[in-house]
Enzyme design. Structure first.
Site, PDB file in Angstrom:
ATOM      1  N   ASP A 147      -3.189   0.520   2.728  1.00 33.87           N
ATOM      2  CA  ASP A 147      -3.143   1.373   1.531  1.00 33.87           C
ATOM      3  C   ASP A 147      -1.733   1.840   1.150  1.00 33.87           C
ATOM      4  O   ASP A 147      -1.555   2.461   0.099  1.00 33.87           O
ATOM      5  CB  ASP A 147      -4.062   2.592   1.717  1.00 33.87           C
ATOM      6  CG  ASP A 147      -3.737   3.386   2.970  1.00 33.87           C
ATOM      7  OD1 ASP A 147      -3.049   2.846   3.860  1.00 33.87           O
ATOM      8  OD2 ASP A 147      -4.175   4.543   3.068  1.00 33.87           O
TER       9      ASP A 147
ATOM     10  N   GLU B 281       1.854   7.339  17.181  1.00 35.04           N
ATOM     11  CA  GLU B 281       3.156   6.680  17.026  1.00 35.04           C
ATOM     12  C   GLU B 281       4.092   7.080  18.152  1.00 35.04           C
ATOM     13  O   GLU B 281       4.743   6.241  18.775  1.00 35.04           O
ATOM     14  CB  GLU B 281       3.804   7.043  15.675  1.00 35.04           C
ATOM     15  CG  GLU B 281       3.059   6.557  14.444  1.00 35.04           C
ATOM     16  CD  GLU B 281       2.017   7.547  13.925  1.00 35.04           C
ATOM     17  OE1 GLU B 281       1.583   8.442  14.694  1.00 35.04           O
ATOM     18  OE2 GLU B 281       1.637   7.421  12.751  1.00 35.04           O
TER      19      GLU B 281
HETATM   20  N1  UDP Z   1      -8.928   1.806   8.865  1.00 34.10           N
HETATM   21  C1  UDP Z   1      -9.908   1.057   9.486  1.00 34.10           C
HETATM   22  N2  UDP Z   1     -11.134   1.647   9.718  1.00 34.10           N
HETATM   23  C2  UDP Z   1     -11.426   2.936   9.357  1.00 34.10           C
HETATM   24  C3  UDP Z   1     -10.407   3.690   8.713  1.00 34.10           C
HETATM   25  C4  UDP Z   1      -9.181   3.096   8.502  1.00 34.10           C
HETATM   26  O1  UDP Z   1      -9.688  -0.100   9.817  1.00 34.10           O
HETATM   27  O2  UDP Z   1     -12.560   3.397   9.597  1.00 34.10           O
HETATM   28  C5  UDP Z   1      -7.607   1.176   8.590  1.00 34.10           C
HETATM   29  C6  UDP Z   1      -7.139   1.346   7.144  1.00 34.10           C
HETATM   30  O3  UDP Z   1      -7.595   0.260   6.340  1.00 34.10           O
HETATM   31  C7  UDP Z   1      -5.632   1.382   7.286  1.00 34.10           C
HETATM   32  C8  UDP Z   1      -5.419   1.991   8.671  1.00 34.10           C
HETATM   33  O4  UDP Z   1      -6.637   1.834   9.384  1.00 34.10           O
HETATM   34  O5  UDP Z   1      -5.045   0.091   7.247  1.00 34.10           O
HETATM   35  C9  UDP Z   1      -5.078   3.489   8.592  1.00 34.10           C
HETATM   36  O6  UDP Z   1      -6.116   4.170   7.930  1.00 34.10           O
HETATM   37  P1  UDP Z   1      -5.864   5.229   6.754  1.00 34.10           P
HETATM   38  O7  UDP Z   1      -4.984   4.630   5.732  1.00 34.10           O
HETATM   39  O8  UDP Z   1      -7.182   5.769   6.328  1.00 34.10           O
HETATM   40  O9  UDP Z   1      -5.093   6.348   7.582  1.00 34.10           O
HETATM   41  P2  UDP Z   1      -3.982   7.383   7.126  1.00 34.10           P
HETATM   42  O10 UDP Z   1      -3.165   6.793   6.044  1.00 34.10           O
HETATM   43  O11 UDP Z   1      -4.742   8.571   6.679  1.00 34.10           O
HETATM   44  O12 UDP Z   1      -3.210   7.584   8.393  1.00 34.10           O
HETATM   45 MN    MN Z   2      -3.211   5.244   4.833  1.00 35.43          MN
END
Ligand code: UDP
Ligand code: MN
Length: 324
Positions: free
Chosen positions: A193, A280
């Site tokens: 995203d 991280e």
């Molecule tokens: N993701 C996933 N399964 C989930 C939620 C997230 O595979 O149930 C993936 C999502 O597509 C992204 C990554 O894990 O590539 C991080 O997720 P997200 O962007 O929701 O996290 P944030 O940006 O809030 O850290």
């Molecule tokens: Mn994200």
């Protein structure tokens, strides 16, 4: 006197007629059975295609791999390291839009190997087709987040670790398929995203061990960034709106690691046991120290990646027959 003759003739004609009708019926039955076996044959071809879909997909991937190898032998990109971009992804209405955006960014990047890991029981046609259409060098995997770790619809995002299972699956794949010191490679975690400038990948290609750079729109600030001592060029701390005293106050999109380091520390992976927001930091601690970090993006003065989040669309209806 010639009555019996006439009778014989009409009998013979009748017999011919009956024979003809029987032959005609047999012919029709034979033809029908031919059509039937044709349908059967088509059906079994269809079933065989279904059954070997995975293998066929693989061979299409292998053709692409050959094309990529040929290209990399023919041009100036031969000295560039391979960037292994690791993308966890899961089904939601915006998934195809997100993957379209980032795959088309990657099409502008030379020497990239995209590792896409679906958070699902099986690989989906949506992701499979998108990958094939991208013509990128891709490894397509799947690893489902266990139900107890799965983010519920109403949960705030910080409540659960996201992408743990999928990133670990990609690390496993790298460790099983690459050999240490066999080629230049850099590993980068590329969530589906975020928004990535192609300039970021030029920076990633410069990484020797672990490189870092600012990330826009994250940690409660317009950008998070490592703080650099202008005299020594070393990282001395971090600007972040959230826990800047973390060992590495860096977002997942703010660093990349040499693949040989990843291969030489097989125990290094992500875990649900890690404190929320410290994935991280804990992961980087396996490989490096703050002093060893390599500041990139003009000494951490440029932003080439943004931690964007796509709003959940409100959809009240579905147009039938349209793949969105
Ligand atoms: N993701 C996933 N399964 C989930 C939620 C997230 O595979 O149930 C993936 C999502 O597509 C992204 C990554 O894990 O590539 C991080 O997720 P997200 O962007 O929701 O996290 P944030 O940006 O809030 O850290
Ligand atoms: Mn994200």
């Amino acid at each position: 006197m010639d009555l019996p003759g006439k009778f014989d003739k009409s009998m013979r004609l009748k017999r011919y007629g009956v024979c003809f009708v029987i032959l005609f019926i047999l012919f029709v039955i034979w033809k029908l059975s031919m059509i039937e076996t044709g349908v059967d044959r088509l059906q079994s071809i269809k079933e065989a295609l279904e059954l070997h879909k995975e293998t066929l997909h693989l061979s299409q991937q292998q053709v692409l791999l050959l094309e990529h190898l040929e290209n990399s032998n023919n041009n100036e990109n031969i000295n560039l390291p391979t960037i292994y971009a690791i993308t966890p992804t899961y089904w939601r209405l915006v998934q195809k839009a997100e993957l379209t955006r980032i795959s088309q960014t990657l099409m502008l990047v030379p020497n990239v190997h995209w590792i896409v890991i679906e958070d699902s029981e099986t690989k989906t046609d949506l992701v499979r087709n998108l990958i094939l259409n991208s013509k990128l060098m891709v490894t397509h995997l799947n690893a489902k987040t266990p139900p107890f770790e799965q983010l519920k619809d109403k949960d705030p995002r910080w409540k659960r670790h996201r992408g743990v299972e999928q990133r670990n699956m990609a690390l496993k794949w790298l460790r099983e398929n690459l050999k240490v010191n066999r080629g230049k490679g850099i590993v980068f975690f590329m969530d589906d995203d975020n928004t990535y400038s192609i300039k970021l990948f030029e920076e990633i290609a410069k990484v020797k061990k672990v490189g870092v750079w600012p990330v826009g729109l994250v940690g409660g600030l317009n950008a998070e960034t490592p703080i650099i001592d202008q005299k020594t060029g070393k990282v001395t701390g971090y600007k972040s709106g959230w826990k800047p005293d973390r060992p590495f106050a860096i977002d997942m999109a703010g660093f990349a690691i040499n693949v040989d380091l990843i291969l030489s520390k097989p125990e290094a992976q992500f875990s649900y046991k890690m404190e929320k927001g410290l994935q991280e930091s804990e992961f980087l601690s396996y490989f490096t120290t703050k002093e060893e970090l390599e500041p990139l993006a003009d000494n951490c003065t440029k932003v080439y990646v943004w931690h964007t989040r796509t709003e959940k669309p409100s959809v009240n209806g579905v147009v039938p027959g349209l793949e969105v």
